[in-house]
Design a protein around this motif. Structure first.
Motif, mmCIF file in Angstrom:
data_model
loop_
_atom_site.group_PDB
_atom_site.id
_atom_site.type_symbol
_atom_site.label_atom_id
_atom_site.label_comp_id
_atom_site.label_asym_id
_atom_site.label_seq_id
_atom_site.Cartn_x
_atom_site.Cartn_y
_atom_site.Cartn_z
ATOM 1 N N LEU A 253 0.808 -1.219 0.000
ATOM 2 C CA LEU A 253 0.000 0.000 0.000
ATOM 3 C C LEU A 253 0.843 1.271 0.000
ATOM 4 N N GLY A 254 2.107 1.143 0.355
ATOM 5 C CA GLY A 254 2.977 2.312 0.433
ATOM 6 C C GLY A 254 2.916 3.009 1.782
ATOM 7 N N TYR A 255 2.567 2.255 2.816
ATOM 8 C CA TYR A 255 2.503 2.804 4.166
ATOM 9 C C TYR A 255 3.666 2.269 4.984
ATOM 10 N N ASP A 256 4.180 3.101 5.867
ATOM 11 C CA ASP A 256 5.241 2.665 6.756
ATOM 12 C C ASP A 256 4.608 2.069 8.009
ATOM 13 N N ILE A 257 5.418 1.427 8.809
ATOM 14 C CA ILE A 257 4.917 0.698 9.971
ATOM 15 C C ILE A 257 4.247 1.609 11.003
ATOM 16 N N ASP A 258 4.640 2.870 11.044
ATOM 17 C CA ASP A 258 4.078 3.786 12.041
ATOM 18 C C ASP A 258 2.990 4.703 11.472
ATOM 19 N N GLU A 259 2.603 4.508 10.208
ATOM 20 C CA GLU A 259 1.553 5.320 9.602
ATOM 21 C C GLU A 259 0.187 4.675 9.796
#
Length: 184
Positions: free
Chosen positions: A92-98
């Motif tokens: 999805l293009g999300y980082d672990i903290d987003e």
């Protein structure tokens, strides 16, 4: 000597999601194959020019694809599932903290687009996957389960008059045998 693991939550000093996803992971491969930039032009007319920014259309359609692939029909469950999977976050293009979008945002965005947009996206995504060798048309699978019939033979209705029944059955047998010969 018996070991015992003590868990202590830490702040990550250095963590890259891309390093944690195996090269052969399906969602990693899918991310490399899918170029969904065409969605910005396709969906532009459904948005105004002022107000808050919407969910990225690429993220929305990737979430829809994950829901389809993972057999998840609830938007709430989809967001919960995606937030727990590192490979899907990477896709999805999300980082672990987003934080992922709210489930209600997914529902509202789904209502925003007409059916024709979904059909165009499906067709383009399928073509991309075929072009990259992820999908081919040589295998057909069917999921089924035998179910015991619960009907009385007395309730069956004969659609062919009894006088023509023999000729009708012979015609069906002939068609069936032709189909078997073509399959060989």
């Amino acid at each position: 000597m018996q070991g015992k693991k003590d868990y202590q939550e830490k702040l990550f000093a250095q963590f890259q999601l891309s390093e944690r996803i195996p090269k052969e992971n399906f969602y990693r491969r899918l991310k490399e194959v899918l170029d969904l930039d065409f969605l910005y032009e396709l969906t532009r007319s459904y948005y105004g020019s002022s107000g808050q920014k919407s969910i990225d259309p690429v993220v929305f359609f990737k979430l829809c694809l994950v829901g389809y692939l993972e057999n998840i029909i609830s938007d709430r469950r989809l967001i919960q599932h995606c937030s727990m999977r590192l490979d899907i976050l990477y896709f999805l293009g999300y980082d672990i903290d987003e934080e992922l979008p709210w489930h209600s945002t997914i529902s509202r965005t789904r209502q925003l687009y007409p059916e024709s947009v979904f059909e165009q996206v499906f067709t383009r995504v399928l073509c991309m996957c075929v072009d990259k060798g992820m999908v081919s048309g040589h295998t057909q699978a069917m999921d089924s389960a035998p179910v015991k019939a619960n009907a009385s033979m007395d309730s069956l209705e004969l659609k062919v008059p009894k006088a023509d029944l023999g000729a009708h059955l012979e015609k069906i047998r002939h068609i069936s045998s032709m189909d078997k010969k073509k399959a060989r």
